[in-house]
Design a protein around this motif. Sequence first.
Motif, mmCIF file in Angstrom:
data_model
loop_
_atom_site.group_PDB
_atom_site.id
_atom_site.type_symbol
_atom_site.label_atom_id
_atom_site.label_comp_id
_atom_site.label_asym_id
_atom_site.label_seq_id
_atom_site.Cartn_x
_atom_site.Cartn_y
_atom_site.Cartn_z
ATOM 1 N N PRO A 93 0.936 -0.523 0.341
ATOM 2 C CA PRO A 93 0.251 -0.221 0.214
ATOM 3 C C PRO A 93 1.209 1.025 -0.014
ATOM 4 C CG PRO A 93 -0.606 -1.308 2.013
ATOM 5 C CD PRO A 93 0.705 -1.877 1.562
ATOM 6 N N LEU A 94 0.709 2.293 -1.239
ATOM 7 C CA LEU A 94 1.430 2.771 -1.064
ATOM 8 C C LEU A 94 1.037 4.955 -0.180
ATOM 9 C CD1 LEU A 94 1.812 3.720 -5.594
ATOM 10 C CD2 LEU A 94 2.968 1.548 -3.612
ATOM 11 N N LEU A 96 2.032 7.513 2.822
ATOM 12 C CA LEU A 96 2.838 8.794 3.074
ATOM 13 C C LEU A 96 4.005 7.946 4.040
ATOM 14 C CD1 LEU A 96 0.640 11.070 3.925
ATOM 15 C CD2 LEU A 96 1.881 11.035 1.956
ATOM 16 N N GLY A 97 5.528 7.593 3.418
ATOM 17 C CA GLY A 97 6.266 7.371 4.576
ATOM 18 C C GLY A 97 6.237 5.506 5.034
ATOM 19 N N GLY A 98 5.267 4.860 4.555
ATOM 20 C CA GLY A 98 5.817 4.191 5.433
ATOM 21 C C GLY A 98 5.906 2.601 4.959
ATOM 22 N N GLY A 99 6.898 1.771 5.335
ATOM 23 C CA GLY A 99 7.100 0.442 4.689
ATOM 24 C C GLY A 99 8.873 0.877 4.366
ATOM 25 N N PHE A 100 9.378 1.587 5.245
ATOM 26 C CA PHE A 100 10.666 1.169 5.494
ATOM 27 C C PHE A 100 11.649 1.412 7.325
ATOM 28 C CE2 PHE A 100 10.160 5.904 4.612
ATOM 29 C CZ PHE A 100 10.092 6.468 3.263
ATOM 30 N N ALA A 154 9.335 7.758 -0.187
ATOM 31 C CA ALA A 154 8.064 6.875 -0.210
ATOM 32 C C ALA A 154 7.774 6.562 -1.380
ATOM 33 C CB ALA A 154 6.814 6.480 0.595
ATOM 34 N N PHE A 155 7.658 7.789 -2.284
ATOM 35 C CA PHE A 155 6.411 7.744 -2.932
ATOM 36 C C PHE A 155 8.566 6.929 -4.556
ATOM 37 C CE2 PHE A 155 5.306 9.024 -7.768
ATOM 38 C CZ PHE A 155 4.259 8.958 -7.729
ATOM 39 N N ALA A 156 9.236 8.000 -4.266
ATOM 40 C CA ALA A 156 9.786 7.491 -4.963
ATOM 41 C C ALA A 156 10.446 6.000 -5.388
ATOM 42 C CB ALA A 156 11.474 8.049 -4.821
ATOM 43 N N ILE A 157 10.893 5.542 -4.432
ATOM 44 C CA ILE A 157 10.919 3.919 -3.674
ATOM 45 C C ILE A 157 9.642 2.977 -4.351
ATOM 46 C CG2 ILE A 157 10.708 1.863 -2.055
ATOM 47 C CD1 ILE A 157 13.462 3.885 -0.511
ATOM 48 N N SER A 158 8.379 3.623 -4.012
ATOM 49 C CA SER A 158 7.038 2.519 -4.535
ATOM 50 C C SER A 158 7.416 2.323 -6.244
ATOM 51 C CB SER A 158 6.260 2.920 -4.555
ATOM 52 O OG SER A 158 5.671 4.030 -3.302
ATOM 53 N N MET A 159 7.552 3.236 -7.464
ATOM 54 C CA MET A 159 7.759 3.437 -8.685
ATOM 55 C C MET A 159 9.493 2.845 -8.871
ATOM 56 S SD MET A 159 5.448 5.370 -9.203
ATOM 57 C CE MET A 159 4.480 4.789 -8.276
#
Lengths: 239, 264
Positions: A93-94, A96-100, A154-159
């Motif tokens: 789930p993209l 704000l700021g999750g996943g790292f 977060a956004f850049a990594i998601s891409m």
Amino acid sequence: MNVAVLNSTAATAAANAQVDPRRIVMRNVSKEYPTQHGNATIFEDVNLEIGYGERVGILGRNGAGKSTMIRLISGNELPTRGSVTRSMTVSWPLALGGGFQGSLTGIDNIRFISRIYGLDPNEKIAFVEDFSELGSYLREPVKNYSNGMRARLAFAISMVVDFECFLIDEVIAVGDQRFRDKCTEELFEKRGDRAMIIISHDPEFVRSFCQRAVVIHDRKVHHFDTTEGAYHFYHEHIA
Amino acid sequence: MKQATKELMTSLTIQRRVIYALFMREVMTRFGRHNIGFLWLFVEPMIFTLGITALWTAMKSIHGSNLPITPFALTGYSSVLLWRNMPVRTIGAIPPNLSLMFHRNVRVMDIYIARLLLEVAGATMSFILLSILFISIGMVDPPEDILKVAWGWFMLAYCGMSMALMIGTLSEQSELVDKIWHPLAYLIFPISGAGFIVEALPVEAQKYVLYIPMVHGVEYLREGYFGSRFHAIHDLSYMALVSTGMLLFGLVQMRVVAREVVPE
């Protein structure tokens, strides 16, 4: 950005989705959470099917279960009853700021994600460096970032990973107008052929980018073929 | 059948990737890039073992025989580090990794495996490097049967990993586990076989001490190292049985934990 053009490509994508076998199917899904006073039911008997190329909005009041729905689709959480099957690759789930991991640097987080998904870290670091505009801050621990910087990362990594379906939880409200335009271009133009499931409180946004929408209300999921219909229902019964 | 094999191979590839990524992440968060960085992985246990070895050698605290003290201390304390530190790493292993579980392929199992592999790697490197060091300066004779040493070490690692998985998964269900494990680990240390050989104990005590699975591993390890100097008492099949029991229990617990875990 030209919304009309986007919508017409989206329409062809939706037509293709009928023949393309790649899809996400939720069957009779119920989700409950244990609380201090018994189980709280978030929703019951949800059935939802999303084909490759379709863009579906999710509407609902705060706490209605929109994020829970996305987490069930992503596989982050398991349904209490029912099943979720995926025959296309689905993003995390993209948001704000999750996943790292806060104690790691931006670069190490990119490395981690590249390794998990079997990608070449160096190539991806170059992309994120360029897209996020974080420069040398990428070598600092993520916990020292401001909210804006974290969201950009977060956004850049998601891409970085080439998913067939993106799950988007209010993520586009990132940074200034220029950066937001850049995100919109990256996601909706360059990846315009992908399936997307989008949570947003902004009606304009869902209208411009989704072909249909569902409304979560009173533990039920209501389906609408148009975003207009969904908003009409939303305003009538909820807001 | 072919399809099934292919799917299994894909799953294995993904799991290998994820464990490697978590392993590297663990190395970075624990040791970072400052001073000697990841060398701490084995330098820290080496310092521990060196200290204990020096202490025991100085005190000539040989427990009831004319055993060579240095290899006795080396094998004893190295194996303690191997089994004692693993549960410390699995207790509460999940919460700091919740944000990484955003990625569907990162599972509870992978987090435990990555942490345990790192711990085994550190303890093993420390043991090997210290052995080489002591052998090359002549303080310790080379192992009499190196395969036995390796097998004993493997069994201790297996036992430690199984125990760590059991304690780690239990700690996700109750905070008491963390509180109890630390004193318990200290209490087990003196009876784990690190500081004595079973033969030297009274027959009555031998019976009880041999219930502790680690004792068998240490005895076997020492038999490989300097077996001609004493009479080792061990039953590796008993050790394997208890370890496998703990492993199965841990795996069942892990399924419960994996169902309940909610990524942040």
